[in-house]
Every structure is written in structure tokens, then in C-alpha cells.
Scaffold this motif. Structure first.
Motif, mmCIF file in Angstrom:
data_model
loop_
_atom_site.group_PDB
_atom_site.id
_atom_site.type_symbol
_atom_site.label_atom_id
_atom_site.label_comp_id
_atom_site.label_asym_id
_atom_site.label_seq_id
_atom_site.Cartn_x
_atom_site.Cartn_y
_atom_site.Cartn_z
ATOM 1 N N ARG A 45 0.827 -1.218 0.000
ATOM 2 C CA ARG A 45 0.000 0.000 0.000
ATOM 3 C C ARG A 45 0.859 1.265 0.000
ATOM 4 O O ARG A 45 0.612 2.191 -0.767
ATOM 5 N N PHE A 46 1.862 1.321 0.872
ATOM 6 C CA PHE A 46 2.701 2.517 0.935
ATOM 7 C C PHE A 46 3.347 2.788 -0.420
ATOM 8 O O PHE A 46 3.331 3.919 -0.911
ATOM 9 N N ASN A 47 3.926 1.765 -1.035
ATOM 10 C CA ASN A 47 4.584 1.949 -2.330
ATOM 11 C C ASN A 47 3.605 2.422 -3.399
ATOM 12 O O ASN A 47 3.950 3.251 -4.240
ATOM 13 N N TYR A 48 2.392 1.897 -3.374
ATOM 14 C CA TYR A 48 1.373 2.323 -4.326
ATOM 15 C C TYR A 48 1.083 3.813 -4.150
ATOM 16 O O TYR A 48 1.084 4.578 -5.114
ATOM 17 N N VAL A 49 0.816 4.212 -2.909
ATOM 18 C CA VAL A 49 0.487 5.618 -2.643
ATOM 19 C C VAL A 49 1.669 6.505 -3.019
ATOM 20 O O VAL A 49 1.506 7.517 -3.710
ATOM 21 N N GLU A 50 2.855 6.128 -2.569
ATOM 22 C CA GLU A 50 4.044 6.938 -2.851
ATOM 23 C C GLU A 50 4.282 7.088 -4.360
ATOM 24 O O GLU A 50 4.706 8.152 -4.821
ATOM 25 N N SER A 51 3.986 6.049 -5.114
ATOM 26 C CA SER A 51 4.200 6.115 -6.569
ATOM 27 C C SER A 51 3.267 7.117 -7.253
ATOM 28 O O SER A 51 3.532 7.525 -8.385
ATOM 29 N N HIS A 52 2.194 7.511 -6.583
ATOM 30 C CA HIS A 52 1.249 8.476 -7.154
ATOM 31 C C HIS A 52 1.531 9.916 -6.712
ATOM 32 O O HIS A 52 0.835 10.835 -7.142
ATOM 33 N N ILE A 53 2.530 10.088 -5.877
ATOM 34 C CA ILE A 53 2.904 11.434 -5.451
ATOM 35 C C ILE A 53 3.900 11.979 -6.478
ATOM 36 O O ILE A 53 4.937 11.347 -6.720
ATOM 37 N N PRO A 54 3.584 13.112 -7.099
ATOM 38 C CA PRO A 54 4.509 13.670 -8.093
ATOM 39 C C PRO A 54 5.899 13.904 -7.490
ATOM 40 O O PRO A 54 6.026 14.315 -6.339
ATOM 41 N N GLU A 55 6.901 13.646 -8.283
ATOM 42 C CA GLU A 55 8.294 13.720 -7.832
ATOM 43 C C GLU A 55 8.625 15.078 -7.203
ATOM 44 O O GLU A 55 9.309 15.144 -6.191
ATOM 45 N N ASP A 56 8.123 16.151 -7.791
ATOM 46 C CA ASP A 56 8.446 17.488 -7.290
ATOM 47 C C ASP A 56 7.794 17.801 -5.946
ATOM 48 O O ASP A 56 8.139 18.791 -5.305
ATOM 49 N N LEU A 57 6.879 16.943 -5.475
ATOM 50 C CA LEU A 57 6.187 17.179 -4.210
ATOM 51 C C LEU A 57 6.556 16.169 -3.122
ATOM 52 O O LEU A 57 6.166 16.327 -1.971
ATOM 53 N N LYS A 58 7.290 15.142 -3.476
ATOM 54 C CA LYS A 58 7.563 14.044 -2.532
ATOM 55 C C LYS A 58 8.169 14.510 -1.215
ATOM 56 O O LYS A 58 7.874 13.947 -0.172
ATOM 57 N N ALA A 59 8.986 15.538 -1.235
ATOM 58 C CA ALA A 59 9.631 16.006 -0.002
ATOM 59 C C ALA A 59 8.633 16.658 0.951
ATOM 60 O O ALA A 59 8.901 16.782 2.142
ATOM 61 N N ARG A 60 7.450 17.046 0.433
ATOM 62 C CA ARG A 60 6.462 17.745 1.263
ATOM 63 C C ARG A 60 5.190 16.944 1.504
ATOM 64 O O ARG A 60 4.242 17.448 2.091
ATOM 65 N N VAL A 61 5.147 15.704 1.043
ATOM 66 C CA VAL A 61 3.964 14.855 1.225
ATOM 67 C C VAL A 61 4.366 13.639 2.052
ATOM 68 O O VAL A 61 5.377 12.986 1.762
ATOM 69 N N PHE A 62 3.561 13.335 3.067
ATOM 70 C CA PHE A 62 3.860 12.259 3.999
ATOM 71 C C PHE A 62 2.677 11.317 4.064
ATOM 72 O O PHE A 62 1.530 11.759 4.129
ATOM 73 N N VAL A 63 2.955 10.022 4.051
ATOM 74 C CA VAL A 63 1.920 8.991 4.091
ATOM 75 C C VAL A 63 2.022 8.281 5.433
ATOM 76 O O VAL A 63 3.035 7.654 5.737
ATOM 77 N N LEU A 64 0.968 8.402 6.234
ATOM 78 C CA LEU A 64 0.936 7.800 7.567
ATOM 79 C C LEU A 64 -0.352 7.011 7.744
ATOM 80 O O LEU A 64 -1.353 7.278 7.082
ATOM 81 N N GLY A 65 -0.331 6.080 8.689
ATOM 82 C CA GLY A 65 -1.552 5.367 9.018
ATOM 83 C C GLY A 65 -1.297 4.128 9.844
ATOM 84 O O GLY A 65 -0.156 3.725 10.074
ATOM 85 N N VAL A 66 -2.385 3.544 10.274
ATOM 86 C CA VAL A 66 -2.347 2.313 11.061
ATOM 87 C C VAL A 66 -2.095 1.146 10.105
ATOM 88 O O VAL A 66 -2.646 1.102 9.005
ATOM 89 N N LEU A 67 -1.261 0.199 10.528
ATOM 90 C CA LEU A 67 -0.908 -0.948 9.698
ATOM 91 C C LEU A 67 -2.143 -1.722 9.232
ATOM 92 O O LEU A 67 -2.208 -2.172 8.097
ATOM 93 N N SER A 68 -3.114 -1.874 10.113
ATOM 94 C CA SER A 68 -4.357 -2.555 9.732
ATOM 95 C C SER A 68 -5.436 -1.480 9.565
ATOM 96 O O SER A 68 -5.580 -0.897 8.503
ATOM 97 N N GLU A 69 -6.164 -1.220 10.639
ATOM 98 C CA GLU A 69 -7.209 -0.189 10.653
ATOM 99 C C GLU A 69 -7.209 0.493 12.012
ATOM 100 O O GLU A 69 -6.862 -0.133 13.021
ATOM 101 N N PRO A 70 -7.614 1.762 12.073
ATOM 102 C CA PRO A 70 -7.635 2.475 13.353
ATOM 103 C C PRO A 70 -8.467 1.775 14.432
ATOM 104 O O PRO A 70 -8.133 1.833 15.609
ATOM 105 N N GLU A 71 -9.502 1.090 14.025
ATOM 106 C CA GLU A 71 -10.347 0.384 14.994
ATOM 107 C C GLU A 71 -9.553 -0.674 15.760
ATOM 108 O O GLU A 71 -9.782 -0.885 16.950
ATOM 109 N N ASN A 72 -8.626 -1.333 15.082
ATOM 110 C CA ASN A 72 -7.782 -2.342 15.746
ATOM 111 C C ASN A 72 -6.862 -1.693 16.771
ATOM 112 O O ASN A 72 -6.661 -2.234 17.861
ATOM 113 N N LEU A 73 -6.312 -0.533 16.435
ATOM 114 C CA LEU A 73 -5.454 0.190 17.373
ATOM 115 C C LEU A 73 -6.271 0.646 18.583
ATOM 116 O O LEU A 73 -5.842 0.492 19.722
#
Length: 160
Positions: free
Chosen positions: A80-108
Motif C-alpha cells: 500500500r505505501f509503495n502504491y500511494v508513494e508512486s502516485h505522489i509527483p516527484e516534485d512534491l515528494k519532499a512535502r507529502v507524507f503517508v501515515l496510518g495504522v498498519l491494519s485499521e484504526p479500529e484495531n489500534l
């Protein structure tokens, strides 16, 4: 948010659980609330990526002080991370961050017995205190690389 030409961060949360975590993060007493905005929900992780690329990427190019957090569920998908990161334009990658729960927030939430807002507040406290207590949880520790990248970019203006 007060001035779009000053350093600031927008949070694009996949769903309501993630939005509540982001809102809880904003409850931290030493957070500069004027530098953060939680955006309307796109509804799903793929829609979050689509909305970012179609709407927010072009805005970011016009506002060099804007950072963006894509707050998604990883749904135990190691790609999932690689998929999302691959859709972030190269010129913006330094300013875009992908975060989240490994499964779902409900599990946490179930595992640590806190509300989503309490989770967000605890994560903010970890960030401002340079601790890794909740961020080190097995459902969150995969975020370390992104958190390290974010620290130099957002911490100077995010916390008072």
C-alpha cells in the motif's frame, strides 16, 4: 489556518476514524493549531490518493510552504505505501507524507483502549516530546521513516 504563505500542513484523512485521530492530534496543548487544517474526507484510501493528485497537488505547487499528510489505513497490505508513494509527483515528494495504522484504526483503538481523539493526542505528545511510545506500537511503527522525514520539515512550525 491563518496564512497560506506561511509554513502549514493539510491532512487528508481516508475516513472518519482517521479524521478523529487527526482532530485529536490538534488537541495537543503545544500544537500551533493555526498551521494545521484537516480537509474533508474523500472516502477510502484510493479516493484519498486520487483527490490528492487531482486537486491538491496543483495547489501545493503554487504554495511552496504547504505540506500534506495522507492519513490512510494500510489494511495489512505491504504494498500500500509503495502504491500511494508512486502516485505522489516527484516534485512534491519532499512535502507529502503517508501515515496510518498498519491494519485499521479500529484495531489500534481496541488494542490500546483509547478513543480515536485520545490516540491522536497521544501521538502529538510523542512528536512534541521526541518520544516513540505510541508511535512504537506494532500497528504504528512502520511509520518511522515518514516520521523521521516529517520531523525536520514540520516540527519547527507545528509545535510551540
Amino acid at each position: 489556518m491563518s496564512n497560506k504563505y506561511l509554513p502549514h500542513i493539510h491532512v487528508l484523512a481516508e475516513d472518519d476514524a482517521n479524521r478523529q485521530i487527526a482532530n485529536g492530534f490538534m488537541l495537543a496543548p503545544n500544537l500551533n493549531n493555526r498551521a494545521v487544517k484537516v480537509l474533508p474526507l474523500p472516502g477510502g484510501w484510493k479516493k484519498t490518493v486520487e483527490e490528492f493528485t487531482k486537486e491538491y497537488a496543483s495547489q501545493m505547487r503554487q504554495l511552496p510552504e504547504r505540506r500534506m499528510v495522507l492519513l490512510i489505513d494500510f489494511d495489512n497490505d505491504e504494498n500500500r505505501f509503495n502504491y500511494v508513494e508512486s502516485h505522489i509527483p516527484e516534485d512534491l515528494k519532499a512535502r507529502v507524507f503517508v501515515l496510518g495504522v498498519l491494519s485499521e484504526p479500529e484495531n489500534l483503538r481496541t488494542d490500546i483502549k483509547k478513543t480515536f481523539e485520545e490516540i491522536g493526542e497521544a501521538l502529538a505528545k510523542d512528536c512534541s516530546d521526541n518520544k516513540n511510545e505510541l508511535w512504537g506500537h506494532h500497528l504504528l511503527k512502520h511509520n518511522k521513516r515518514e516520521l523521521d522525514r516529517m520531523a525536520t520539515s514540520v516540527k519547527p512550525f507545528l509545535f510551540k
